[in-house]
Write a protein that holds these residues in place. Structure first.
Motif, mmCIF file in Angstrom:
data_model
loop_
_atom_site.group_PDB
_atom_site.id
_atom_site.type_symbol
_atom_site.label_atom_id
_atom_site.label_comp_id
_atom_site.label_asym_id
_atom_site.label_seq_id
_atom_site.Cartn_x
_atom_site.Cartn_y
_atom_site.Cartn_z
ATOM 1 N N GLY A 1 -54.695 26.646 39.134
ATOM 2 C CA GLY A 1 -53.767 25.585 39.504
ATOM 3 C C GLY A 1 -53.346 24.752 38.314
ATOM 4 O O GLY A 1 -52.170 24.405 38.169
ATOM 5 N N ALA A 2 -54.302 24.424 37.440
ATOM 6 C CA ALA A 2 -53.966 23.626 36.261
ATOM 7 C C ALA A 2 -53.037 24.402 35.337
ATOM 8 O O ALA A 2 -52.087 23.834 34.775
ATOM 9 C CB ALA A 2 -55.246 23.225 35.532
ATOM 10 N N LEU A 3 -53.274 25.713 35.197
ATOM 11 C CA LEU A 3 -52.385 26.529 34.357
ATOM 12 C C LEU A 3 -50.979 26.567 34.942
ATOM 13 O O LEU A 3 -49.984 26.477 34.232
ATOM 14 C CB LEU A 3 -52.939 27.951 34.238
ATOM 15 C CG LEU A 3 -54.045 28.139 33.225
ATOM 16 C CD1 LEU A 3 -54.558 29.557 33.286
ATOM 17 C CD2 LEU A 3 -53.527 27.836 31.842
ATOM 18 N N TYR A 4 -50.911 26.684 36.295
ATOM 19 C CA TYR A 4 -49.600 26.743 36.951
ATOM 20 C C TYR A 4 -48.842 25.438 36.765
ATOM 21 O O TYR A 4 -47.644 25.429 36.476
ATOM 22 C CB TYR A 4 -49.797 27.042 38.437
ATOM 23 C CG TYR A 4 -48.528 27.000 39.236
ATOM 24 C CD1 TYR A 4 -47.595 28.021 39.130
ATOM 25 C CD2 TYR A 4 -48.251 25.933 40.066
ATOM 26 C CE1 TYR A 4 -46.423 27.976 39.842
ATOM 27 C CE2 TYR A 4 -47.076 25.878 40.781
ATOM 28 C CZ TYR A 4 -46.170 26.900 40.674
ATOM 29 O OH TYR A 4 -45.007 26.850 41.370
ATOM 30 N N LEU A 5 -49.567 24.289 36.926
ATOM 31 C CA LEU A 5 -48.899 22.997 36.816
ATOM 32 C C LEU A 5 -48.502 22.698 35.383
ATOM 33 O O LEU A 5 -47.517 22.004 35.133
ATOM 34 C CB LEU A 5 -49.823 21.895 37.329
ATOM 35 C CG LEU A 5 -49.929 21.764 38.832
ATOM 36 C CD1 LEU A 5 -51.017 20.780 39.178
ATOM 37 C CD2 LEU A 5 -48.620 21.300 39.406
ATOM 38 N N GLY A 6 -49.276 23.221 34.434
ATOM 39 C CA GLY A 6 -49.045 22.833 33.054
ATOM 40 C C GLY A 6 -48.119 23.758 32.297
ATOM 41 O O GLY A 6 -47.878 23.527 31.121
ATOM 42 N N ARG A 7 -47.581 24.787 32.964
ATOM 43 C CA ARG A 7 -46.772 25.733 32.206
ATOM 44 C C ARG A 7 -45.428 25.115 31.828
ATOM 45 O O ARG A 7 -44.910 24.237 32.511
ATOM 46 C CB ARG A 7 -46.562 27.010 33.017
ATOM 47 C CG ARG A 7 -45.554 26.878 34.139
ATOM 48 C CD ARG A 7 -45.646 28.061 35.060
ATOM 49 N NE ARG A 7 -44.488 28.159 35.927
ATOM 50 C CZ ARG A 7 -44.303 27.416 37.006
ATOM 51 N NH1 ARG A 7 -45.179 26.497 37.332
ATOM 52 N NH2 ARG A 7 -43.226 27.571 37.750
ATOM 53 N N ARG A 8 -44.899 25.603 30.741
ATOM 54 C CA ARG A 8 -43.602 25.093 30.258
ATOM 55 C C ARG A 8 -42.471 25.756 31.026
ATOM 56 O O ARG A 8 -42.530 26.937 31.339
ATOM 57 C CB ARG A 8 -43.440 25.415 28.773
ATOM 58 C CG ARG A 8 -44.427 24.717 27.916
ATOM 59 C CD ARG A 8 -43.735 23.617 27.138
ATOM 60 N NE ARG A 8 -44.734 22.775 26.489
ATOM 61 C CZ ARG A 8 -44.677 21.455 26.508
ATOM 62 N NH1 ARG A 8 -43.704 20.843 27.129
ATOM 63 N NH2 ARG A 8 -45.584 20.739 25.895
#
Lengths: 160, 102
Positions: free
Chosen positions: A152-159
């Motif tokens: 989830g953090a990777l999904y939210l933090g993607r550019r």
């Protein structure tokens, strides 16, 4: 001796947390909070939970608070003059609810209660046995939860 | 038990009240609200460890460890959300996040 240390640490925790929640500078608030967590870790040790005390220092004071610091510095939020500090209008409901909670807690002192006689201290061996035998499924669930949080953090933090 | 359980519970109550006051008072700053949640979770952990010491059972300590793992997952997600929202609105003021995009 241990009793005196407990009360000193309790005073440190309360004062440091009080400074942390009234501090306008978020970085200062986090440093106060780390102080509070260190004192809480020593209280955990006094209460016979050395492993939880160590994890409190490593995970809470070491990892989570540093994560907060990372985000504050990454987003450049360390400017107290830009932050709108809560005024009296914001503090009174907090004081009211906190006061009710404290009154309810102090009522605990007046009610006599006979708890069962204390058990012995819990060693790391007992702790590990309970954690991985009795609560083994909970450890698995927590590991899945950490994985989902990572995704989830990777999904939210993607550019984009 | 070095101190009566009531004193441990009172300390935990004070910490919880401070965390609650932090969340309520700093409604305009998402980071300070998250810090308040951390303080409240610490109070819950103190209760679990104190009870574990009183009854000589390991369950409280295991539960404290579970709270810690849960918190690290929660904080990583919440801070990722804060970064995402800051990228969209250039602020962490919770009052600014008032529109939904369907």
């Amino acid at each position: 001796m241990e009793q005196i240390i407990f009360y000193i640490l309790a005073a440190i925790i309360v004062i440091a947390t009080l400074f942390a929640i009234t501090e306008r500078h978020t970085v200062h608030a986090i440093v106060y909070l780390v102080t509070s967590f260190f004192a809480l870790a020593v209280i955990f040790y006094l209460l016979g939970a050395p492993l939880v005390a160590v994890f409190e220092v490593i995970i809470y004071a070491g990892a989570i608070m540093v994560l907060f610091l990372f985000v504050i510095m990454m987003l450049d939020l360390g400017h107290p003059e830009k932050v709108s500090s809560p005024g009296w209008r914001d503090w009174w409901p907090a004081t009211l609810l906190g006061g009710v909670l404290l009154a309810a807690t102090v009522l605990l002192l007046t009610v006599p209660h006979a708890g069962p006689a204390g058990g012995g201290a819990i060693g790391v061996r007992d702790f590990a046995r309970a954690l991985f035998r009795q609560y083994g499924i909970a450890v698995e669930v927590i590991s899945m939860q950490l994985l989902f949080a990572l995704v989830g953090a990777l999904y939210l933090g993607r550019r984009r | 038990m070095i101190v009566p359980l009531a004193h441990v519970l009172i300390l935990a109550g004070i910490i919880f009240a401070l965390g609650l006051a932090c969340v309520i008072a700093w409604r305009t700053n998402v980071i300070m609200m998250l810090i308040g949640i951390e303080i409240m979770l610490n109070a819950a952990m103190l209760v679990a460890v104190g009870g574990s010491r009183l009854w000589g059972a390991t369950d409280g300590q295991v539960f404290a460890l579970m709270i810690m793992a849960m918190t690290s997952a929660e904080v990583s997600l919440a801070l990722a959300l804060v970064v995402y929202l800051h990228r969209r609105k250039k602020t962490v003021n919770a009052d600014e996040f008032d529109s939904m995009k369907g």
